[in-house]
Scaffold this active site. Structure first.
Site, PDB file in Angstrom:
ATOM      1  N   LYS A  73       0.804  -1.219   0.000  1.00 37.89           N
ATOM      2  CA  LYS A  73       0.000   0.000   0.000  1.00 37.89           C
ATOM      3  C   LYS A  73       0.842   1.277   0.000  1.00 37.89           C
ATOM      4  O   LYS A  73       0.465   2.272  -0.629  1.00 37.89           O
ATOM      5  CB  LYS A  73      -0.952   0.005   1.195  1.00 37.89           C
ATOM      6  CG  LYS A  73      -2.022  -1.064   1.114  1.00 37.89           C
ATOM      7  CD  LYS A  73      -2.932  -1.031   2.331  1.00 37.89           C
ATOM      8  CE  LYS A  73      -3.963  -2.137   2.264  1.00 37.89           C
ATOM      9  NZ  LYS A  73      -4.883  -2.112   3.426  1.00 37.89           N
ATOM     10  N   ASP A 110      -9.198   2.640   2.915  1.00 37.86           N
ATOM     11  CA  ASP A 110      -9.196   1.863   4.156  1.00 37.86           C
ATOM     12  C   ASP A 110      -9.780   2.658   5.323  1.00 37.86           C
ATOM     13  O   ASP A 110     -10.521   2.109   6.148  1.00 37.86           O
ATOM     14  CB  ASP A 110      -7.768   1.434   4.519  1.00 37.86           C
ATOM     15  CG  ASP A 110      -7.359   0.141   3.839  1.00 37.86           C
ATOM     16  OD1 ASP A 110      -8.238  -0.595   3.364  1.00 37.86           O
ATOM     17  OD2 ASP A 110      -6.145  -0.129   3.778  1.00 37.86           O
ATOM     18  N   GLY A 134       0.260   0.664  15.016  1.00 45.11           N
ATOM     19  CA  GLY A 134       0.682   0.617  13.625  1.00 45.11           C
ATOM     20  C   GLY A 134       0.833   1.996  13.011  1.00 45.11           C
ATOM     21  O   GLY A 134       0.198   2.962  13.438  1.00 45.11           O
ATOM     22  N   ARG A 159       6.307   0.386  16.517  1.00 46.09           N
ATOM     23  CA  ARG A 159       7.612  -0.112  16.945  1.00 46.09           C
ATOM     24  C   ARG A 159       8.701   0.918  16.661  1.00 46.09           C
ATOM     25  O   ARG A 159       9.597   1.142  17.482  1.00 46.09           O
ATOM     26  CB  ARG A 159       7.917  -1.433  16.230  1.00 46.09           C
ATOM     27  CG  ARG A 159       9.228  -2.084  16.632  1.00 46.09           C
ATOM     28  CD  ARG A 159       9.341  -3.442  15.979  1.00 46.09           C
ATOM     29  NE  ARG A 159       9.133  -3.375  14.536  1.00 46.09           N
ATOM     30  CZ  ARG A 159       9.024  -4.427  13.744  1.00 46.09           C
ATOM     31  NH1 ARG A 159       9.086  -5.651  14.274  1.00 46.09           N
ATOM     32  NH2 ARG A 159       8.844  -4.294  12.458  1.00 46.09           N
ATOM     33  N   GLY A 246     -12.485  -7.582  11.451  1.00 46.72           N
ATOM     34  CA  GLY A 246     -11.921  -6.893  10.302  1.00 46.72           C
ATOM     35  C   GLY A 246     -12.847  -6.818   9.108  1.00 46.72           C
ATOM     36  O   GLY A 246     -12.744  -5.891   8.295  1.00 46.72           O
TER      37      GLY A 246
END
Length: 266
Positions: A73, A110, A134, A159, A246
């Protein structure tokens, strides 16, 4: 659609891995219901082959476009010719339309799909506090959509902290009054907890956040559709949380995808 002929419009979905994708079945059902002569097929494309594959799409005269999913993406946006300002700020795309002259136009649905999926199940967004794990392609879109939908506070945890900070700054450029923060793996103190990573798709994946901090009053949300019950959702249920799967994110996007791809147009 009962048969594929030389008049059939072609569509694809680019992914790696490909086995989990559900878009072809859902969009093919949508085509059939609309009486549209089109077919979507899965296209397994590894990241190092993505530029060559996207370049080849330009020369397929009967191609209407492609849907793009993980891990492409973010990378695919730079390979396209045009995109909306919001899509460029998001920095990722999940649908590409091929124009008659071979130009590729990208958009990102999205975020709209995620918020639409919540609203379809009467889940509140406006005024809620949201935690999101994320900072990749889908996460960027969801973060922009949550900010645009009026969440009271959005915490982004990744992260690599620098990626979360970069996302924060891009959201503030478009929504200067938003309360956007960079967080840790601790999701406590938020109404919505969203996993916008791919962690949970593969067996043995680490959990995307510290599930020991979840509380029963929180709604825990996934973007992963396969498996339906991810380790995060199972852990959330054990702690008494309501969960949001989801699949509603895709369901809310189907009509938007079809419209962008020109389904039903002459």
């Amino acid at each position: 659609m009962t048969s594929i002929t030389g008049k059939t419009r072609l569509f694809g979905i680019l992914a790696d891995p490909i086995q989990h994708v559900q878009v072809p079945r859902r969009l093919n059902d949508h085509f059939a219901a609309a009486g549209f002569d089109g077919v979507m097929v899965p296209m397994h494309v590894r990241p190092d082959n993505l530029p060559a594959v996207v370049a080849a799409l330009r020369g397929m005269e009967n191609l209407g476009g492609v849907v793009v999913t993980a891990p492409h993406k973010t990378a695919v946006l730079a390979l396209c010719d045009d995109a909306s300002d919001v899509t460029r700020k998001i920095g990722a795309a999940n649908v590409i339309r091929r124009e008659p002259d071979g130009r590729l136009v990208a958009t990102m649905l999205d975020g709209e799909g995620f918020v639409g999926g919540l609203r379809a199940e009467d889940r509140g967004v406006e005024g809620a506090s949201a935690y999101m794990a994320g900072a990749g392609g889908a996460a960027n879109a969801i973060a922009f959509a949550l900010a645009g939908a009026g969440v009271a506070r959005l915490t982004v945890a990744n992260r690599t902290r620098a990626r979360a900070e970069d996302l924060r700054q891009r959201i503030l450029a478009l929504h200067p009054g938003a309360d956007v923060r960079v967080g840790t793996d601790d999701p406590s103190g938020h109404d919505l907890v969203v996993n916008a990573t791919s962690l949970g798709m593969r067996e043995g994946d680490a959990l995307p956040l510290d599930v020991s901090r979840l509380r029963p009053e929180q709604l825990v949300c996934e973007v992963i559709m396969q498996p339906r019950e991810t380790p995060l959702l199972l852990a959330a249920r054990e702690r008494g949380c309501a969960v949001h799967y989801g699949a509603p994110m895709l369901a809310a996007q189907l009509a938007l995808m079809a419209e962008f791809l020109g389904v039903g147009k002459a």
